[in-house]
Design an enzyme around this catalytic site. Structure first.
Site, PDB file in Angstrom:
ATOM      1  N   GLY A 101       0.816  -1.206   0.000  1.00  0.00           N
ATOM      2  CA  GLY A 101       0.000   0.000   0.000  1.00  0.00           C
ATOM      3  C   GLY A 101       0.851   1.259   0.000  1.00  0.00           C
ATOM      4  O   GLY A 101       0.597   2.202  -0.752  1.00  0.00           O
ATOM      5  N   ASP A 328      -0.217   0.836  13.081  1.00  0.00           N
ATOM      6  CA  ASP A 328       0.057  -0.563  12.721  1.00  0.00           C
ATOM      7  C   ASP A 328       0.210  -1.470  13.933  1.00  0.00           C
ATOM      8  O   ASP A 328       0.307  -2.684  13.794  1.00  0.00           O
ATOM      9  CB  ASP A 328       1.328  -0.651  11.872  1.00  0.00           C
TER      10      ASP A 328
END
Length: 446
Positions: A101, A328
């Protein structure tokens, strides 16, 4: 293009305390950017400690396709001979970013600032991820979206601006990817490109722009935000880059040691950038015994060695304002929370819904199959721990998400019953050495 792959299930089980000193892979954010800055600088950029996961290697392939000479000299050792801003070549083939991404979105900005056409594609997981909020500001800068899958998704083809328009853009959410795409596009614009953030996101792009010689100014904006102003069309000079250890990867052995009785480990050279240390701050608030050793500067970033010992953790309230600095790390924080005493509330996790998977739902499902009390209220995740090992015994659906896979394997290392995951192949995107590293510390993953 075939993306079929065979899945590889594994399970982790409680066994020995974790002991030893390890180095986790280089930071993924800086690794992507090191290759991109190497492409945009004129001359040879030397990179040490590059993360050699699949995601970063796709960015290396894209840099080659745009005209850079990219050479791998040894483990973590790379050389990039760049073209310079404004001189990129049109790629002959589709740029396949796999699961990356970050790589795909940053490169949209890079290519957007050049009058060339490029097609972006990726694996089944990346094809599901929305690209509209990257394309919105790029369109304002003169980028044409020639074709895209439904919902501004991959595969998509863009034509970069013939003459890039400098803009002032306020990002709708705290996102280093949106900010970086705009700044990369603005490199080839005359005049000044400005990005306004109401919540500061990771600042690696700004730091590296300055490190490579661009004229970039950062000023506070409101209580938590920043305004970043870049003067366009600089000549970027190559600089050596030492990639620090990735705090998002370090999170897995750190949490594993905190929840596994008798453990004591050291993780070397972890990046201590204040926009990346949200997890460490949160774990310390929970009572984690984490000590910084030898804090130092490397390649424009602060790093330290961290010593971690098994700790009795307590539930805490994690403010939404911390989300950008640990986006994350929430899956593995949820695992730590399952072993803590009391309730841990993680506020404002809407960004987790647009990651590799709907990470919020995937974490909740993983907790459910392993007997951990939890609830989702709006965009908040609440985990209730009882100060003892999580029950475990479940098999977690990873949804092709590397962080979900690693987080629940960490849970299994200290749970009452083993914890399985349906597939570990995607761990290679960010942490190819995860399984052998955990084994070296004494973790049992079979």
């Amino acid at each position: 293009m075939s993306h079929a792959r065979s899945s590889k299930p594994m399970r982790a089980e409680a066994g020995h305390p974790l002991k030893g000193t390890v180095t986790v892979p280089g930071d993924k954010s800086i690794s992507h950017r090191a290759l991109i800055f190497g492409l945009l600088a004129v001359g040879e950029t030397r990179v040490t400690g590059l993360l050699e996961g699949e995601d970063v290697l796709r960015t290396a392939d894209a840099a080659r396709a745009l005209g850079a000479t990219v050479k791998h000299l040894g483990p973590g050792e790379w050389r990039v001979n760049g073209m310079g801003v404004g001189t990129l070549l049109e790629p002959a083939n589709t740029l396949d970013f796999g699961n990356a991404g970050t790589g795909s979105r940053l490169m949209m900005g890079v290519i957007g600032g050049h009058p060339i056409r490029a097609t972006f594609d990726g694996d089944a997981s990346l094809r599901k991820r929305p690209m509209g909020r990257i394309l919105d500001p790029l369109r304002k800068m003169g980028v044409e979206v020639i074709s895209a899958a439904e919902g501004n998704r991959l595969p998509l083809t863009i034509r970069g601006a013939r003459e890039t328009i400098p803009i002032t853009y306020e990002t709708p959410v705290a996102s280093a990817q949106i900010k970086s795409a705009v700044l990369f596009c603005g490199l080839n614009a005359p005049g000044e490109t400005t990005v306004i953030e109401n919540e500061a996101s990771r600042d690696h792009t700004e730091k590296m722009l300055a490190f490579f010689g661009a004229d970039v100014r950062v000023a506070p904006h409101g209580p938590h935000g920043r305004t970043i102003t870049l003067k366009g069309q600089p000549s970027l000079a190559p600089r050596p880059i030492i990639v620090p250890a990735d705090p998002s990867s370090a999170a897995f052995p750190i949490v594993a040691a905190l929840i596994t009785p008798g453990s004591e480990i050291v993780v070397k050279s972890v990046m201590m950038n204040p926009l990346r240390t949200g997890l460490l701050i949160t774990l310390k608030e929970m009572g984690a015994d984490i000590v910084e050793l030898d804090r130092r500067e490397e390649g424009g970033e602060t790093v330290a060695d961290l010593r971690i010992r098994h700790s009795a953790l307590n539930g805490v309230n994690v403010p939404a304002s911390r989300a950008p600095s640990m986006i994350d790390e929430y899956p593995v924080l949820a695992v730590a929370a399952a072993f803590a005493t009391g309730e841990t509330r993680m506020n404002g996790l809407q960004e987790l819904r647009v990651k590799e998977s709907d990470r919020l739902a995937a974490v909740a499902d993983g907790l459910a199959v392993n007997g951990v009390e939890h609830s989702i209220i709006g965009d908040d995740l609440i985990v209730s721990g009882h100060g003892r090992p999580a029950p475990g015994g479940g098999v977690v659906e990873t949804h092709m998400d590397h962080r979900i896979a690693m987080s629940f394997l960490v849970m299994g290392l200290a749970s009452t019953k083993p914890v399985g995951v349906d597939d570990v192949t995607f761990i290679a995107t960010s942490f190819p050495d995860f399984l052998p590293l955990m084994a070296r510390l004494g973790g049992r993953i079979v």
